[in-house]
Write a protein that holds these residues in place. Sequence first.
Motif, PDB file in Angstrom:
ATOM      1  N   ALA A  94       0.837  -1.198   0.000  1.00 63.48           N
ATOM      2  CA  ALA A  94       0.000   0.000   0.000  1.00 63.48           C
ATOM      3  C   ALA A  94       0.874   1.251   0.000  1.00 63.48           C
ATOM      4  O   ALA A  94       1.898   1.306   0.688  1.00 63.48           O
ATOM      5  CB  ALA A  94      -0.914  -0.012   1.222  1.00 63.48           C
ATOM      6  N   ILE A  95       0.489   2.231  -0.803  1.00 66.03           N
ATOM      7  CA  ILE A  95       1.196   3.510  -0.832  1.00 66.03           C
ATOM      8  C   ILE A  95       0.446   4.502   0.046  1.00 66.03           C
ATOM      9  O   ILE A  95      -0.755   4.718  -0.123  1.00 66.03           O
ATOM     10  CB  ILE A  95       1.311   4.036  -2.273  1.00 66.03           C
ATOM     11  CG1 ILE A  95       2.236   3.123  -3.089  1.00 66.03           C
ATOM     12  CG2 ILE A  95       1.834   5.472  -2.285  1.00 66.03           C
ATOM     13  CD1 ILE A  95       2.381   3.544  -4.538  1.00 66.03           C
ATOM     14  N   GLU A  96       1.178   5.071   0.998  1.00 61.39           N
ATOM     15  CA  GLU A  96       0.582   6.039   1.911  1.00 61.39           C
ATOM     16  C   GLU A  96       1.342   7.355   1.827  1.00 61.39           C
ATOM     17  O   GLU A  96       2.564   7.364   1.674  1.00 61.39           O
ATOM     18  CB  GLU A  96       0.627   5.515   3.359  1.00 61.39           C
ATOM     19  CG  GLU A  96      -0.073   4.175   3.556  1.00 61.39           C
ATOM     20  CD  GLU A  96       0.093   3.662   4.974  1.00 61.39           C
ATOM     21  OE1 GLU A  96       0.622   4.421   5.821  1.00 61.39           O
ATOM     22  OE2 GLU A  96      -0.303   2.510   5.236  1.00 61.39           O
ATOM     23  N   PHE A  97       0.627   8.449   1.949  1.00 61.71           N
ATOM     24  CA  PHE A  97       1.234   9.772   2.008  1.00 61.71           C
ATOM     25  C   PHE A  97       1.016  10.344   3.400  1.00 61.71           C
ATOM     26  O   PHE A  97      -0.106  10.324   3.923  1.00 61.71           O
ATOM     27  CB  PHE A  97       0.643  10.705   0.951  1.00 61.71           C
ATOM     28  CG  PHE A  97       0.948  10.300  -0.456  1.00 61.71           C
ATOM     29  CD1 PHE A  97       2.190  10.573  -1.015  1.00 61.71           C
ATOM     30  CD2 PHE A  97       0.010   9.625  -1.233  1.00 61.71           C
ATOM     31  CE1 PHE A  97       2.485  10.203  -2.315  1.00 61.71           C
ATOM     32  CE2 PHE A  97       0.297   9.242  -2.521  1.00 61.71           C
ATOM     33  CZ  PHE A  97       1.539   9.527  -3.071  1.00 61.71           C
ATOM     34  N   VAL A  98       2.102  10.832   4.001  1.00 65.57           N
ATOM     35  CA  VAL A  98       1.995  11.449   5.325  1.00 65.57           C
ATOM     36  C   VAL A  98       2.585  12.855   5.255  1.00 65.57           C
ATOM     37  O   VAL A  98       3.377  13.174   4.366  1.00 65.57           O
ATOM     38  CB  VAL A  98       2.727  10.616   6.401  1.00 65.57           C
ATOM     39  CG1 VAL A  98       2.099   9.229   6.522  1.00 65.57           C
ATOM     40  CG2 VAL A  98       4.207  10.499   6.090  1.00 65.57           C
ATOM     41  N   ASN A  99       2.202  13.672   6.198  1.00 70.62           N
ATOM     42  CA  ASN A  99       2.627  15.070   6.236  1.00 70.62           C
ATOM     43  C   ASN A  99       4.098  15.165   6.653  1.00 70.62           C
ATOM     44  O   ASN A  99       4.475  14.711   7.737  1.00 70.62           O
ATOM     45  CB  ASN A  99       1.751  15.843   7.224  1.00 70.62           C
ATOM     46  CG  ASN A  99       1.964  17.335   7.147  1.00 70.62           C
ATOM     47  OD1 ASN A  99       3.035  17.814   6.778  1.00 70.62           O
ATOM     48  ND2 ASN A  99       0.934  18.090   7.516  1.00 70.62           N
ATOM     49  N   ALA A 100       4.912  15.758   5.801  1.00 66.37           N
ATOM     50  CA  ALA A 100       6.343  15.871   6.086  1.00 66.37           C
ATOM     51  C   ALA A 100       6.614  16.716   7.321  1.00 66.37           C
ATOM     52  O   ALA A 100       7.651  16.546   7.974  1.00 66.37           O
ATOM     53  CB  ALA A 100       7.078  16.465   4.878  1.00 66.37           C
ATOM     54  N   ASN A 101       5.704  17.617   7.661  1.00 64.81           N
ATOM     55  CA  ASN A 101       5.908  18.463   8.835  1.00 64.81           C
ATOM     56  C   ASN A 101       5.841  17.674  10.138  1.00 64.81           C
ATOM     57  O   ASN A 101       6.266  18.155  11.186  1.00 64.81           O
ATOM     58  CB  ASN A 101       4.868  19.585   8.862  1.00 64.81           C
ATOM     59  CG  ASN A 101       5.052  20.562   7.714  1.00 64.81           C
ATOM     60  OD1 ASN A 101       6.154  20.716   7.191  1.00 64.81           O
ATOM     61  ND2 ASN A 101       3.969  21.205   7.305  1.00 64.81           N
ATOM     62  N   ASP A 102       5.286  16.459  10.058  1.00 66.94           N
ATOM     63  CA  ASP A 102       5.183  15.616  11.246  1.00 66.94           C
ATOM     64  C   ASP A 102       6.385  14.693  11.407  1.00 66.94           C
ATOM     65  O   ASP A 102       6.447  13.922  12.366  1.00 66.94           O
ATOM     66  CB  ASP A 102       3.913  14.761  11.188  1.00 66.94           C
ATOM     67  CG  ASP A 102       2.646  15.606  11.164  1.00 66.94           C
ATOM     68  OD1 ASP A 102       2.680  16.723  11.724  1.00 66.94           O
ATOM     69  OD2 ASP A 102       1.641  15.156  10.585  1.00 66.94           O
ATOM     70  N   ILE A 103       7.357  14.772  10.471  1.00 71.66           N
ATOM     71  CA  ILE A 103       8.513  13.882  10.488  1.00 71.66           C
ATOM     72  C   ILE A 103       9.711  14.630  11.052  1.00 71.66           C
ATOM     73  O   ILE A 103      10.029  15.741  10.599  1.00 71.66           O
ATOM     74  CB  ILE A 103       8.834  13.375   9.066  1.00 71.66           C
ATOM     75  CG1 ILE A 103       7.604  12.693   8.465  1.00 71.66           C
ATOM     76  CG2 ILE A 103      10.013  12.430   9.082  1.00 71.66           C
ATOM     77  CD1 ILE A 103       7.115  11.505   9.247  1.00 71.66           C
ATOM     78  N   PRO A 104      10.409  14.085  12.047  1.00 71.22           N
ATOM     79  CA  PRO A 104      11.584  14.772  12.594  1.00 71.22           C
ATOM     80  C   PRO A 104      12.711  14.839  11.571  1.00 71.22           C
ATOM     81  O   PRO A 104      12.761  14.055  10.610  1.00 71.22           O
ATOM     82  CB  PRO A 104      11.975  13.897  13.791  1.00 71.22           C
ATOM     83  CG  PRO A 104      11.419  12.542  13.477  1.00 71.22           C
ATOM     84  CD  PRO A 104      10.157  12.786  12.708  1.00 71.22           C
ATOM     85  N   SER A 105      13.620  15.770  11.770  1.00 70.44           N
ATOM     86  CA  SER A 105      14.757  15.904  10.869  1.00 70.44           C
ATOM     87  C   SER A 105      15.659  14.691  10.985  1.00 70.44           C
ATOM     88  O   SER A 105      15.657  13.971  11.988  1.00 70.44           O
ATOM     89  CB  SER A 105      15.543  17.178  11.196  1.00 70.44           C
ATOM     90  OG  SER A 105      15.998  17.141  12.535  1.00 70.44           O
ATOM     91  N   SER A 106      16.448  14.470   9.955  1.00 72.32           N
ATOM     92  CA  SER A 106      17.295  13.279   9.896  1.00 72.32           C
ATOM     93  C   SER A 106      18.489  13.404  10.830  1.00 72.32           C
ATOM     94  O   SER A 106      19.130  14.447  10.911  1.00 72.32           O
ATOM     95  CB  SER A 106      17.786  13.068   8.463  1.00 72.32           C
ATOM     96  OG  SER A 106      18.671  11.977   8.391  1.00 72.32           O
TER      97      SER A 106
END
Length: 374
Positions: A94-106
């Motif tokens: 399954a392909i899912e799209f999530v909000n990048a603003n909710d992802i911490p920096s690398s």
Amino acid sequence: MNEALDNSVPAHPDHLYTWVDVNNYFAELARGGLWPSWLREVDGYWDSVRFSVDPSVASTEAWSWIRSVLGPLTIDQERQLLLLDDAGRERPLAIEFVNANDIPSSDRQPRWTNRRVVAELAQPLPAPRPTPHDMPVVAFHSFKGGVGRTLHCVAAARRLADAGRRVLLIDADLEAPGITWMVAESTRMDFAYEDFLALVHGTIDQTYPEAISLGRKFLANQELDGVVVMPARRDRGRITPAQIEPVDLLTTDRDPYVLTEALAELGHALGVDAVLVDLLAGASELSAPLLLDPRVLRVFVTTISDQSVRGTAQILRELARRAPARQQTDPDCGLVVTQFNPLDHDGRLAAVATEPRSTDECRVGGTPETESAL
């Protein structure tokens, strides 16, 4: 960043059997700089692939880019599926799209395997600060085993000691600890590399008080004519894997180059002139934290065999990409060619010396020195 494919990356992946292949392919795109600005991260799981995208990007743009890099036959946009290679039955993720603003920096770390597939993979690791106390840390490595790496590491330590220098010699080969076996009958083994790693792991104090104090106390009894020996483990009869590894130190509350820092502090506390480390052969995470530190003098040992030379060149290319020298004090790499017979191999030596430095991308801080050992 360049958002189009180039000749360094396949137009589409040859095979996608599992989510592991999906992650590896997108990591390849990231390392090549072939990553759109709106994409933060790609994360594959056994049942899905998540794309962390900027909320301002249109879904049509995101789908268009995914189709362009994976191929139209791999994507079922209507059902939002990525179709893995099959043998007569459908195997979708399954392909899912999530909000990048909710992802911490690398959080970039000196590892061979990247835990996160992000755009930053195209960039070198962060540059470390100067080595504490200007302590030279020298790591001996080889792509293959059996080329004489341990022998040359011990010989270098012995040569320095004969010249009046005190040396800390560390057996960091936690799978086949050769130095440990060499010294087991001639010196006490009260304090080992595994002990040091566990003590450093147990504190976030960057002075590593327990590791330094215990190391200074017990390593004094493990000195052989100017060479202070730290074996891989105290029990040479144990063949089970180590319970603590260098990558276990790579936590977010520590400097990413914690291992070099701690070894330099230990060397300073012992009053030695240099720290020499014998690493495990190959591209192992047991060796990555030191190999991926440009402050470390990395000495590569190879025979003239094609596999050994080409493997060494591949390691150098990875180091040049991930951990290039950026400080004037960062040392050049060294290259030691072993098992060389001038009567049989004279014509091959020039090619061996050329292969690891055949392109500018292979250089890690400068031109590697080449030595031949009979």
